[in-house]
Design a protein around this motif. Structure first.
Motif, PDB file in Angstrom:
ATOM      1  N   PRO A 102       0.639  -1.441   0.092  1.00  0.00           N
ATOM      2  CA  PRO A 102      -0.009  -0.015  -0.029  1.00  0.00           C
ATOM      3  C   PRO A 102       0.727   1.316  -0.273  1.00  0.00           C
ATOM      4  O   PRO A 102       0.393   2.254  -0.382  1.00  0.00           O
ATOM      5  N   ALA A 151      -9.786   5.332   2.558  1.00  0.00           N
ATOM      6  CA  ALA A 151      -8.674   5.040   1.414  1.00  0.00           C
ATOM      7  C   ALA A 151      -8.766   5.963   0.590  1.00  0.00           C
ATOM      8  O   ALA A 151      -7.462   6.102  -0.456  1.00  0.00           O
ATOM      9  N   VAL A 264      -5.086   0.629   0.908  1.00  0.00           N
ATOM     10  CA  VAL A 264      -4.843   1.419   1.978  1.00  0.00           C
ATOM     11  C   VAL A 264      -4.418   0.434   3.058  1.00  0.00           C
ATOM     12  O   VAL A 264      -4.985  -0.726   3.144  1.00  0.00           O
ATOM     13  N   GLU A 268      -2.565   2.960   8.059  1.00  0.00           N
ATOM     14  CA  GLU A 268      -2.624   4.289   7.586  1.00  0.00           C
ATOM     15  C   GLU A 268      -4.271   4.728   7.619  1.00  0.00           C
ATOM     16  O   GLU A 268      -4.691   5.875   8.073  1.00  0.00           O
ATOM     17  N   GLN A 269      -4.999   3.706   7.574  1.00  0.00           N
ATOM     18  CA  GLN A 269      -6.530   4.069   8.001  1.00  0.00           C
ATOM     19  C   GLN A 269      -6.541   4.385   9.326  1.00  0.00           C
ATOM     20  O   GLN A 269      -7.508   5.193   9.628  1.00  0.00           O
ATOM     21  N   ASP A 324      -1.686   4.563   0.336  1.00  0.00           N
ATOM     22  CA  ASP A 324      -1.071   5.230   1.555  1.00  0.00           C
ATOM     23  C   ASP A 324      -0.632   6.629   1.286  1.00  0.00           C
ATOM     24  O   ASP A 324      -0.527   7.375   2.231  1.00  0.00           O
ATOM     25  N   LYS A 326      -1.428   9.612  -0.901  1.00  0.00           N
ATOM     26  CA  LYS A 326      -2.796   9.973  -1.769  1.00  0.00           C
ATOM     27  C   LYS A 326      -2.440  10.495  -2.946  1.00  0.00           C
ATOM     28  O   LYS A 326      -2.910  10.534  -4.139  1.00  0.00           O
ATOM     29  N   THR A 329      -1.615   7.757  -5.312  1.00  0.00           N
ATOM     30  CA  THR A 329      -2.838   7.207  -5.852  1.00  0.00           C
ATOM     31  C   THR A 329      -3.721   7.769  -7.021  1.00  0.00           C
ATOM     32  O   THR A 329      -3.905   7.274  -8.060  1.00  0.00           O
TER      33      THR A 329
END
Ligand code: ATP
Ligand code: MG
Length: 371
Positions: A102, A151, A264, A268-269, A324, A326, A329
């Motif tokens: 992640p 996420a 995620v 990290e969540q 993890d 952004k 992502t």
């Protein structure tokens, strides 16, 4: 001096000029001192800008320019692939979530501003493609987003689609089903919201919930009122096979299906939930049930793994996107969409001789009018 060419002309740029230096590809490689390899993704941003600039100049037109543009475009797409393909799953057999980190960024390092600028270039490119998709009115694009809470689904959708024309884009968020939904087969509510031709449809959660949350929580399946003889141990495999067939069907109808699992980590969540609790401006995002759902993490991961194994295919790939970071992502999602749409080789509809005549007549009529 370097040259990018488009179907309508070419654009020259000077690596030493202020404009070129502002280009994130060169900022990343030059100022941050990164190696050329991790910066390859950044080049697509400049490519998009250059192509757009050239397209705005109708005075330029030549066959050699077309060839040059195709080559430059292909080079950028080849580079993009290096950042997208490691996360793309087209064959489910042997897929394991533990093979996907992640926190992965493929060695790319960027600060917020650079990543935002780069993403903007990507969305400009996407906007250009969307315009042609809309004009052609043949293909449609279905983007499916699935993830654990926090996420970054909402943020990714917001940022990646920020440049596209809202008229050509439909976002649907699927929450708990209504009693009307439950009175139908499980695909009913999703199939009613599929994108029309020429549109990009975004499913923020989707029919995959039927093999995720419903699989993790038995009581939800009970609420679906299925005839008891049809509820067996094999129900999840059956549903997954139905989903895979449904996606094949969509593909054969001209819908490009791309599925994103924002991957995620549990740590990290937790960090993001804590932020939601600690920062007043993020309080509204916090839901106590999200914390409760964390207890089922392993069950969810198992359900995701099974879903990806059973439904990953060449025509409807999954992207297991590291979530993890952004900024990374968003870049991967944008690049994956651009790559998929580019493969369609979209063009604006050609105007035939009869239509040209019609346009000339309309022009003459308009010119003859006094005001
Ligand atoms: P956000 O929290 O950012 O607003 P979200 O997608 O998590 O976005 P919520 O309203 O918090 O939205 O949650 C929607 C809930 O609906 C999720 O827990 C999801 O699992 C649930 N859900 C979605 N589809 C189904 C379904 N078919 N059956 C049961 N529950 C579902
Ligand atoms: Mg939620």
């Amino acid at each position: 001096m370097a040259l990018f060419q488009s179907p309508r002309g070419s654009v020259a740029f000077d690596l030493n000029s202020p404009r070129s230096l502002r280009c994130p590809g060169f900022v990343a490689s030059g100022v941050l001192g990164l190696s050329a390899e991790p910066c390859a993704l950044a080049i697509w941003g400049y490519m998009a800008t250059s192509v757009l600039a050239a397209l705005e100049n109708p005075a330029l037109d030549s066959d050699s320019a077309k060839g040059g543009y195709a080559m430059a475009r292909q080079a950028v797409l080849d580079q993009i692939q290096k950042y997208v393909h490691p996360f793309r799953v087209t064959k489910g057999k042997g897929f394991q979530l533990k093979d996907f980190d992640p926190g992965d960024t493929r060695g790319l390092k960027m600060d917020k501003a650079e990543a935002a600028e780069l993403l903007q270039r990507g969305t400009e490119w996407l906007a250009e493609e969307q315009d042609m998709l809309y004009a052609q009115n043949r293909w449609s694009l279905l983007l499916v987003f699935q993830a654990m809470d926090a996420a970054g689904k909402d943020g990714t959708i917001k940022h990646v689609m920020s440049g596209v024309n809202p008229q050509g884009c439909q976002v649907v968020s699927f929450k708990q089903p209504s009693s009307e939904d439950l009175d139908h087969d499980f695909m009913w509510r999703y199939s009613r919201r599929l994108p029309e031709r020429g549109r990009i449809g975004i499913f923020n959660r989707s029919y995959y919930e039927e093999v995720l949350v419903v699989r993790v929580h038995d009581e939800i399946l009970k609420r679906q009122q299925l005839p008891p003889p049809l509820v067996s141990k094999g129900i999840w495999d059956e549903r997954l096979a139905d989903i895979a067939h449904f996606e094949d069907y969509l593909t054969r109808q001209g819908t490009i299906v791309l599925k994103f699992f924002l991957n995620v980590s549990r740590e990290e969540q937790k960090r993001r939930f804590m932020q939601r609790l600690e920062r007043p401006e993020k309080n509204w995002k916090f839901s106590a049930s999200d914390v409760h759902e964390r207890k089922f993490w392993d069950d969810y991961m198992h359900a995701f793994e099974e879903a990806i194994r059973a439904t990953a295919s060449k025509q409807a790939p999954w992207y297991v996107v590291p979530a993890d970071n952004k900024w990374f992502t968003r870049l991967v999602v944008a690049a994956a969409i651009v790559e998929a749409v580019e493969e369609l080789n979209l063009t604006y509809p050609k105007v035939d001789a009869e239509k040209k005549k019609e346009l000339a007549a309309a022009r003459a009529e308009l010119a003859g009018q006094t005001s």
